[in-house]
Enzyme design. Structure first.
Site, PDB file in Angstrom:
ATOM      1  N   ARG A  47       0.633  -4.134  -9.088  1.00 44.74           N
ATOM      2  CA  ARG A  47       1.431  -4.172 -10.306  1.00 44.74           C
ATOM      3  C   ARG A  47       2.639  -5.103 -10.218  1.00 44.74           C
ATOM      4  O   ARG A  47       3.493  -5.077 -11.077  1.00 44.74           O
ATOM      5  CB  ARG A  47       1.874  -2.744 -10.654  1.00 44.74           C
ATOM      6  N   ASP A 184     -10.755   5.803   8.881  1.00 39.95           N
ATOM      7  CA  ASP A 184      -9.925   6.569   9.811  1.00 39.95           C
ATOM      8  C   ASP A 184      -9.682   5.615  10.974  1.00 39.95           C
ATOM      9  O   ASP A 184     -10.597   5.340  11.756  1.00 39.95           O
ATOM     10  CB  ASP A 184     -10.663   7.819  10.294  1.00 39.95           C
ATOM     11  N   HIS A 185      -8.482   5.084  11.057  1.00 44.90           N
ATOM     12  CA  HIS A 185      -8.315   3.949  11.976  1.00 44.90           C
ATOM     13  C   HIS A 185      -8.509   4.342  13.447  1.00 44.90           C
ATOM     14  O   HIS A 185      -8.759   3.492  14.282  1.00 44.90           O
ATOM     15  CB  HIS A 185      -6.997   3.208  11.729  1.00 44.90           C
ATOM     16  N   GLU A 223       3.897  10.646  19.810  1.00 47.94           N
ATOM     17  CA  GLU A 223       4.543   9.406  19.376  1.00 47.94           C
ATOM     18  C   GLU A 223       6.022   9.523  19.689  1.00 47.94           C
ATOM     19  O   GLU A 223       6.601  10.610  19.532  1.00 47.94           O
ATOM     20  CB  GLU A 223       4.382   9.237  17.869  1.00 47.94           C
ATOM     21  N   ASP A 242      -1.324  14.856   8.554  1.00 43.75           N
ATOM     22  CA  ASP A 242      -1.160  13.426   8.844  1.00 43.75           C
ATOM     23  C   ASP A 242      -2.023  12.975  10.021  1.00 43.75           C
ATOM     24  O   ASP A 242      -2.561  11.876  10.004  1.00 43.75           O
ATOM     25  CB  ASP A 242       0.330  13.161   9.138  1.00 43.75           C
ATOM     26  N   HIS A 247      -7.520  12.087  12.387  1.00 42.82           N
ATOM     27  CA  HIS A 247      -7.687  11.389  13.663  1.00 42.82           C
ATOM     28  C   HIS A 247      -8.092  12.328  14.814  1.00 42.82           C
ATOM     29  O   HIS A 247      -9.020  12.046  15.568  1.00 42.82           O
ATOM     30  CB  HIS A 247      -6.394  10.679  14.070  1.00 42.82           C
ATOM     31  N   LYS A 348       5.655  13.968  16.699  1.00 42.49           N
ATOM     32  CA  LYS A 348       6.552  12.810  16.676  1.00 42.49           C
ATOM     33  C   LYS A 348       7.781  13.136  17.520  1.00 42.49           C
ATOM     34  O   LYS A 348       8.056  14.298  17.801  1.00 42.49           O
ATOM     35  CB  LYS A 348       6.976  12.504  15.241  1.00 42.49           C
TER      36      LYS A 348
HETATM   37  C1  BG6 Z   1      -1.191   7.260  10.894  1.00 45.46           C
HETATM   38  C2  BG6 Z   1      -0.165   8.302  10.586  1.00 45.46           C
HETATM   39  O1  BG6 Z   1      -2.432   7.609  10.350  1.00 45.46           O
HETATM   40  O2  BG6 Z   1      -1.317   7.122  12.310  1.00 45.46           O
HETATM   41  C3  BG6 Z   1       1.174   7.944  11.206  1.00 45.46           C
HETATM   42  O3  BG6 Z   1      -0.013   8.410   9.173  1.00 45.46           O
HETATM   43  C4  BG6 Z   1       1.012   7.683  12.688  1.00 45.46           C
HETATM   44  O4  BG6 Z   1       2.131   8.969  10.999  1.00 45.46           O
HETATM   45  C5  BG6 Z   1      -0.126   6.712  12.945  1.00 45.46           C
HETATM   46  O5  BG6 Z   1       2.233   7.142  13.154  1.00 45.46           O
HETATM   47  C6  BG6 Z   1      -0.409   6.619  14.434  1.00 45.46           C
HETATM   48  O6  BG6 Z   1      -1.347   5.625  14.672  1.00 45.46           O
HETATM   49  P1  BG6 Z   1      -1.456   4.922  16.102  1.00 45.46           P
HETATM   50  O7  BG6 Z   1      -2.633   4.031  15.980  1.00 45.46           O
HETATM   51  O8  BG6 Z   1      -0.167   4.178  16.308  1.00 45.46           O
HETATM   52  O9  BG6 Z   1      -1.617   6.019  17.102  1.00 45.46           O
END
Ligand code: BG6
Length: 510
Positions: A47, A184-185, A223, A242, A247, A348
């Protein structure tokens, strides 16, 4: 190398952070590796009012996220990449007639011969997924008569089981399941995929991978950062939604699943769903109290620097009860895993950033070396997802000298030692897979729902339970000590260091 068909990638929410931070760098890596098809166009849609040139500058030529990657490249090389990018302003609203967008897509397709193969990447708030899917379908942009059409959606995929189901139904109204790619990365991480290889291509592990030999399983995802600038989003989400629902349960499913018949997307995902469905759902308050702990980070001083407590973060409710730490103990109700406890933590503001899986094996059933201090020193297989990616086996060896004193030794493997250790970034891998139509590393609708089915009662208990607490922990420590109560007997959490072979509790003071 599989062949990638000519195509167009249409990114919704293109002016947002994810496009510049993750998607464009991933595309640049693919471009450098000559993995992009000959005819390839990226159309950014959002947008903001931008020209093609302004968009190219923002996400390529002047992007801070690309700076390091382009520093050795010639201007020509960078500009040829930038020339693949175009931009379309949607105006005020995503919910509108997409005829202008459809015309732009068709024009670019004709000009660049992208074969009417389109990927729609939705990097927008999830509330817009269905709206966008509907508007695309009204323009026939889901129709695969000429060229294929795929839609990629980002997490969070739903907020609860109910909302995830609704979203699935919504998307499936306009696109077939085979066209939907839920990203889902973590599944794009090489080390997560290696869980499958470790298990199913080694006859030294698989025979031991069950309740007869495994005592318990521990997964830590830590983290060191706080919620950074995402307080507004995170406060409505929390660690369980989250990280855990997606994950970590994806990692769990790869550890728990049965061997698939083959490596096809269908077979692997069938087994993963079965695995997720066999997690024992906790329903009563007593079970939920005994098996779950949540916490929230408090202000502290780390390496001489003051860090804010969660409730002081921007966008966070000052009375927030959202968890930044979640520890869950659970069981898997099937033949292989009966009575084996799983302990999974995510948080975190921990001492370091690390994700690892620890398989703790049972002690030998007859202790021959009674006077050694072998008791309580189980064999461990440590699979390091990140950083210092690798695998470590802890096993007993004889200390030289008289008698039989046994000590713990390490047998380790590091990805960095491989001759070809060019590990693809998660987004790079996942984008390429979607471009080639391989959905193995994407979550299927029933997988996502099975994960929510397990998580929903915990969320509900944390919200409405009568005896539920949220424990504070100082930023920079391993969470609230209250989570020790989850562990059976003399067990202790393995608090990993920055390096794979560091002993538990190892801590570097800078
Ligand atoms: C994301 C979360 O999916 O994954 C974040 O929303 C998190 O909160 C992140 O920091 C962590 O990803 P990675 O690859 O750095 O472990």
């Amino acid at each position: 190398m599989n062949k990638t068909a000519n195509q167009m990638l249409v990114i919704f929410g293109a002016s947002g952070d994810l496009t510049a931070r993750k998607l464009v760098p991933a595309l640049f890596n693919l471009y450098k590796a000559k993995q992009l098809p000959e005819n390839f166009v990226v159309l950014g849609v959002s947008r903001s009012n931008m020209t093609d040139g302004e968009f190219r500058k923002k996400v390529v030529q002047e992007s801070t996220y690309l700076k390091d990657k382009v520093k050795d490249a010639s201007l020509d090389f960078i500009n040829t990449f930038a020339d693949k990018f175009f931009y379309e302003d949607l105006g005020e609203d995503y919910n509108k007639v997409y005829n202008k967008l459809a015309t732009r897509i068709s024009d670019l397709n004709n000009k660049f011969s992208t074969g009417e193969n389109y990927i729609f990447y939705l990097s927008t708030p999830p509330s817009l997924y269905e709206v966008i899917a509907k508007n695309l379908s009204e323009q026939g942009l889901n129709n695969e008569t000429n060229g294929w059409k795929r839609i990629i959606v980002e997490k969070p995929f739903g907020y609860s089981l109910e909302t995830a189901k609704k979203l699935n139904i919504g998307l499936q109204t306009y696109f077939n399941e085979s066209q939907i790619y839920r990203i889902d990365h973590y599944l794009g991480k090489e080390t997560v995929q290696n869980l499958l290889v470790t298990r199913f291509s080694n006859s030294i592990f698989e025979p031991l991978w069950n309740r007869n030999y495994i005592h318990h399983i521990e997964i830590t995802n830590a983290e060191s950062v706080g919620v950074e600038k995402r307080g507004g989003y995170y406060d409505k989400s929390g660690a369980l939604r989250d990280m855990f629902q997606n994950h970590l349960l994806q990692i769990v499913s790869l550890i728990v699943m049965e061997p698939p018949i083959d490596a096809s997307a269908q077979e692997i995902r069938n087994e993963k769903v079965k695995a997720l469905k066999s997690l024992r759902i906790m329903r009563d308050e007593e079970t939920l109290y005994n098996n779950t702990v949540r916490g929230q980070y408090l202000a502290s001083v780390i390496d001489g620097k003051k860090v804010k407590g969660y409730r002081e973060e921007e966008g966070v409710d000052p009375n927030s009860k959202t968890e930044t730490y979640a520890a869950i103990k659970f069981f898997v109700d099937n033949w292989r895993w009966k009575d084996v406890p799983f302990y999974v933590r995510t948080a975190k503001r921990m001492p370091t950033k690390v994700t690892e899986v620890v398989i703790h094996f049972k002690s030998p059933h007859h202790q021959v070396f009674k006077n050694s201090d072998m008791n309580n020193k189980d064999n461990q297989l440590i699979i390091r997802i990140q950083p210092d990616e690798g695998i470590l086996i802890k096993f007993g060896v004889k200390v030289p000298g008289q008698g039989f004193t046994v000590e713990r030794a390490n047998l380790d493997f590091y990805y960095s030692n491989l001759a070809d250790n060019n590990v693809m970034d998660a987004y790079e891998r996942l984008l390429l897979d979607a471009m080639q139509g391989d959905a193995t590393l994407y979550a299927r609708a029933d997988e996502v729902e099975a994960a929510w089915e397990f998580v929903d009662p915990i969320l509900d208990y944390w919200k409405n339970g009568s005896d539920v607490n949220i424990y504070g922990y100082s930023s920079g420590v391993w969470g609230p000590t209250n989570s020790d109560r989850l562990l059976e007997g003399d067990l202790k959490w393995r608090n990993p260091g920055e390096n794979l072979a560091d002993d538990p509790g190892f801590c570097v003071i800078k």
